[in-house]
Motif scaffolding. Structure first.
Motif, PDB file in Angstrom:
ATOM      1  N   GLY A  81     -28.784   2.872  22.593  1.00  0.00           N
ATOM      2  CA  GLY A  81     -29.210   3.445  21.318  1.00  0.00           C
ATOM      3  C   GLY A  81     -29.153   4.957  21.266  1.00  0.00           C
ATOM      4  N   LEU A  82     -28.920   5.627  22.413  1.00  0.00           N
ATOM      5  CA  LEU A  82     -28.786   7.086  22.390  1.00  0.00           C
ATOM      6  C   LEU A  82     -27.559   7.462  21.565  1.00  0.00           C
ATOM      7  N   PRO A  83     -27.707   8.334  20.563  1.00  0.00           N
ATOM      8  CA  PRO A  83     -26.557   8.689  19.737  1.00  0.00           C
ATOM      9  C   PRO A  83     -25.498   9.445  20.533  1.00  0.00           C
ATOM     10  N   VAL A  84     -24.234   9.236  20.143  1.00  0.00           N
ATOM     11  CA  VAL A  84     -23.082   9.803  20.831  1.00  0.00           C
ATOM     12  C   VAL A  84     -22.269  10.654  19.869  1.00  0.00           C
ATOM     13  N   VAL A  85     -21.881  11.843  20.324  1.00  0.00           N
ATOM     14  CA  VAL A  85     -20.933  12.692  19.606  1.00  0.00           C
ATOM     15  C   VAL A  85     -19.675  12.780  20.454  1.00  0.00           C
ATOM     16  N   LEU A  86     -18.531  12.505  19.845  1.00  0.00           N
ATOM     17  CA  LEU A  86     -17.260  12.513  20.557  1.00  0.00           C
ATOM     18  C   LEU A  86     -16.515  13.822  20.313  1.00  0.00           C
ATOM     19  N   GLY A  87     -15.947  14.368  21.371  1.00  0.00           N
ATOM     20  CA  GLY A  87     -15.069  15.523  21.274  1.00  0.00           C
ATOM     21  C   GLY A  87     -13.626  15.087  21.421  1.00  0.00           C
ATOM     22  N   PRO A  88     -12.739  15.974  21.856  1.00  0.00           N
ATOM     23  CA  PRO A  88     -11.323  15.632  22.001  1.00  0.00           C
ATOM     24  C   PRO A  88     -11.115  14.512  23.010  1.00  0.00           C
ATOM     25  N   GLY A  89     -10.095  13.678  22.730  1.00  0.00           N
ATOM     26  CA  GLY A  89      -9.732  12.627  23.657  1.00  0.00           C
ATOM     27  C   GLY A  89      -9.809  11.229  23.098  1.00  0.00           C
ATOM     28  N   PHE A  90     -10.206  11.083  21.825  1.00  0.00           N
ATOM     29  CA  PHE A  90     -10.348   9.750  21.239  1.00  0.00           C
ATOM     30  C   PHE A  90      -9.457   9.539  20.016  1.00  0.00           C
ATOM     31  N   GLU A  91      -8.587  10.510  19.727  1.00  0.00           N
ATOM     32  CA  GLU A  91      -7.738  10.395  18.542  1.00  0.00           C
ATOM     33  C   GLU A  91      -6.844   9.154  18.594  1.00  0.00           C
ATOM     34  N   HIS A  92      -6.485   8.737  19.787  1.00  0.00           N
ATOM     35  CA  HIS A  92      -5.592   7.596  19.968  1.00  0.00           C
ATOM     36  C   HIS A  92      -6.358   6.338  20.392  1.00  0.00           C
ATOM     37  N   ALA A  93      -7.685   6.387  20.393  1.00  0.00           N
ATOM     38  CA  ALA A  93      -8.466   5.313  21.017  1.00  0.00           C
ATOM     39  C   ALA A  93      -9.576   4.781  20.121  1.00  0.00           C
ATOM     40  N   PRO A  94      -9.275   4.337  18.882  1.00  0.00           N
ATOM     41  CA  PRO A  94     -10.343   3.784  18.043  1.00  0.00           C
ATOM     42  C   PRO A  94     -10.968   2.514  18.625  1.00  0.00           C
ATOM     43  N   ARG A  95     -10.213   1.756  19.425  1.00  0.00           N
ATOM     44  CA  ARG A  95     -10.803   0.564  20.055  1.00  0.00           C
ATOM     45  C   ARG A  95     -11.892   0.958  21.044  1.00  0.00           C
ATOM     46  N   LEU A  96     -11.635   1.993  21.823  1.00  0.00           N
ATOM     47  CA  LEU A  96     -12.660   2.466  22.755  1.00  0.00           C
ATOM     48  C   LEU A  96     -13.862   3.001  21.984  1.00  0.00           C
ATOM     49  N   MET A  97     -13.633   3.678  20.874  1.00  0.00           N
ATOM     50  CA  MET A  97     -14.735   4.136  20.035  1.00  0.00           C
ATOM     51  C   MET A  97     -15.595   2.956  19.586  1.00  0.00           C
ATOM     52  N   THR A  98     -14.950   1.865  19.205  1.00  0.00           N
ATOM     53  CA  THR A  98     -15.689   0.677  18.759  1.00  0.00           C
ATOM     54  C   THR A  98     -16.526   0.100  19.891  1.00  0.00           C
ATOM     55  N   ARG A  99     -15.980   0.080  21.103  1.00  0.00           N
ATOM     56  CA  ARG A  99     -16.732  -0.429  22.253  1.00  0.00           C
ATOM     57  C   ARG A  99     -17.957   0.431  22.536  1.00  0.00           C
ATOM     58  N   ILE A 100     -17.784   1.743  22.439  1.00  0.00           N
ATOM     59  CA  ILE A 100     -18.927   2.637  22.643  1.00  0.00           C
ATOM     60  C   ILE A 100     -20.005   2.369  21.605  1.00  0.00           C
ATOM     61  N   ALA A 101     -19.571   2.207  20.338  1.00  0.00           N
ATOM     62  CA  ALA A 101     -20.515   2.040  19.231  1.00  0.00           C
ATOM     63  C   ALA A 101     -21.292   0.739  19.308  1.00  0.00           C
ATOM     64  N   GLU A 102     -20.817  -0.233  20.069  1.00  0.00           N
ATOM     65  CA  GLU A 102     -21.550  -1.496  20.210  1.00  0.00           C
ATOM     66  C   GLU A 102     -22.876  -1.296  20.938  1.00  0.00           C
ATOM     67  N   ARG A 103     -22.960  -0.227  21.729  1.00  0.00           N
ATOM     68  CA  ARG A 103     -24.184   0.046  22.483  1.00  0.00           C
ATOM     69  C   ARG A 103     -24.875   1.332  22.051  1.00  0.00           C
ATOM     70  N   ASN A 104     -24.072   2.333  21.714  1.00  0.00           N
ATOM     71  CA  ASN A 104     -24.610   3.646  21.356  1.00  0.00           C
ATOM     72  C   ASN A 104     -23.986   4.109  20.045  1.00  0.00           C
ATOM     73  N   PRO A 105     -24.792   4.388  19.031  1.00  0.00           N
ATOM     74  CA  PRO A 105     -24.242   4.736  17.717  1.00  0.00           C
ATOM     75  C   PRO A 105     -23.429   6.030  17.769  1.00  0.00           C
ATOM     76  N   LEU A 106     -22.288   6.032  17.070  1.00  0.00           N
ATOM     77  CA  LEU A 106     -21.432   7.205  16.982  1.00  0.00           C
ATOM     78  C   LEU A 106     -21.896   8.089  15.833  1.00  0.00           C
ATOM     79  N   ILE A 107     -22.071   9.368  16.108  1.00  0.00           N
ATOM     80  CA  ILE A 107     -22.456  10.335  15.089  1.00  0.00           C
ATOM     81  C   ILE A 107     -21.213  11.167  14.764  1.00  0.00           C
ATOM     82  N   GLY A 108     -20.531  10.781  13.696  1.00  0.00           N
ATOM     83  CA  GLY A 108     -19.284  11.439  13.334  1.00  0.00           C
ATOM     84  C   GLY A 108     -18.333  10.448  12.706  1.00  0.00           C
ATOM     85  N   ALA A 109     -17.051  10.733  12.799  1.00  0.00           N
ATOM     86  CA  ALA A 109     -16.039   9.869  12.201  1.00  0.00           C
ATOM     87  C   ALA A 109     -16.118   8.461  12.774  1.00  0.00           C
TER      88      ALA A 109
END
Length: 387
Positions: A81-109
């Motif tokens: 549940g700890l919020p996550v802010v992503l920097g460079p390195g995820f422009e090509h990895a929306p699937r990985l972003m989705t996996r992260i968001a399953e446990r920790n909410p993404l704050i941003g795009a």
């Protein structure tokens, strides 16, 4: 003063993840936030600003972080549940972003927004719909055609096109002009530009468009600045983009029109240019915008700041050098930086953008000379002192 040790549940306010999380960690500290930083380096700079820095292995193929290593590091160090802010390195990895968001909410795009903005065909269609000029996509190589990687960033992936696009790449008509970036913050409805910066490349034969650095703020024609801001607000309204982002532009010789090359839907390289007084901490603006608060008016800067990357010309060690005070991301003494990899970030301030840029290149040249001297065999230990 409350001196109790923080428990696992309140040790951090936010987790920061990227290829390098140092600039975000510095912004978090300016905002009074306790940050957990996860990146490729976990270097001394990042540890200075973050409550904890954790090194994550790189992806086995292509750019970015290893997905399994990253999710394991989050599970080990970040409360659920700890919020996550992503920097460079995820422009090509929306699937990985989705996996992260399953446990920790993404704050941003959101992953969906990143997928849209980094799909060259959908992005071109979006820009056509909102009336933002964009270089033409082409099907085959020819004169003035570039090959780009889907989801690429930083410029090192861009080269002259040959034949037909390979998997994961696309071709685009080359346009020339002054390279400018617009840093902005948005709330899903409109964009507020924080500042414009001018960028330059540090080319190699294999990477003629490799990112070199940026200086800002720079002044643009007022009419042109309003056109850019209006186009960005239309893009934000169409995509629901929130938080800090940047737009890469090329300005033709007339400096009255623009080409919009791409949107980087996250905090990026120009944090080192704009995250300083009198501006508030930009990570704080990012979090506020993601909560739906309207963007604040842009700050008025009294001095210019330049920031750029110094790349290793050959396998490099800094063990015999004393660190210059005007650098960031300084490698560990025992580390050997491979040829072509970043050694550190060089910073320079000045009364004007031209003065800051000139000082940047002066410092960069001095440090390169010292690295070359340190790499040559010497009778005694070489120690370089920088002011």
């Amino acid at each position: 003063m409350n001196s109790r040790a923080p428990s696992r549940s309140d040790a951090y306010d936010v987790a920061l993840i990227g290829l390098s999380a140092r600039a975000l960690a510095r912004s978090a500290r300016r905002a009074g936030l306790r940050a957990l930083a996860l990146d490729l380096f976990a270097d001394a700079d990042t540890s200075e600003h973050a409550a904890k820095a954790v090194r994550v292995a790189p992806a086995r193929q292509g750019p970015g972080l290893d997905g399994r290593a990253l999710t394991a590091a989050l599970a080990a160090h970040a409360p659920e549940g700890l919020p996550v802010v992503l920097g460079p390195g995820f422009e090509h990895a929306p699937r990985l972003m989705t996996r992260i968001a399953e446990r920790n909410p993404l704050i941003g795009a959101t992953p969906e927004t990143v997928r849209l903005l980094k799909d060259p065909i959908r992005f071109a269609a979006l820009l056509a719909a909102v009336g933002a000029p964009h270089p033409e996509l082409v099907a085959a190589a020819g004169d003035q055609v570039l090959s780009k990687r889907r989801g690429g960033s930083g410029g090192a992936h861009i080269r002259a096109a040959e034949g037909l696009p390979r998997r994961g790449r696309y071709f685009q008509r080359r346009v020339d002009g002054r390279s400018v970036s617009a840093l902005f913050v948005c709330d899903g409805r409109e964009a507020q530009i924080i500042g414009f910066s001018e960028q330059w490349t540090d080319p190699t034969p294999a990477a003629p468009f490799r990112y070199g650095g940026a200086v800002g703020p720079i002044a643009l024609d007022a009419v042109l600045a309003r056109k850019v801001a209006a186009a960005l607000s239309r893009i934000v309204a169409a995509t629901g983009l929130v938080g800090l982002a940047s737009a890469d532009l090329l300005l033709p010789d007339d400096q009255l029109t623009f080409w919009l090359l791409e949107i980087n839907p996250r905090p990026g390289a120009t944090l080192d240019v704009f995250d300083r007084a009198p501006a508030p901490a930009l990570l704080g603006l990012h979090l506020s915008a993601c909560r739906g608060l309207p963007p604040e008016p842009p700050p008025r800067f009294t001095r210019a700041q330049a920031a750029g990357v110094l790349y290793a010309e050959a396998p490099t060690s800094v063990a015999s050098l004393r660190r210059p005070v005007w650098t960031a991301d300084w490698p560990a003494c025992e580390e050997i930086v491979p040829a072509g990899a970043p050694v550190c970030t060089v910073l320079a301030a000045g009364a004007s953008p031209s003065a800051a840029r000139a000082l940047f290149f002066e410092r960069r040249a001095a440090l390169l000379a010292s690295l070359r001297a340190a790499s040559r065999p010497a009778r005694g230990q070489l120690t370089m002192v920088f002011g």
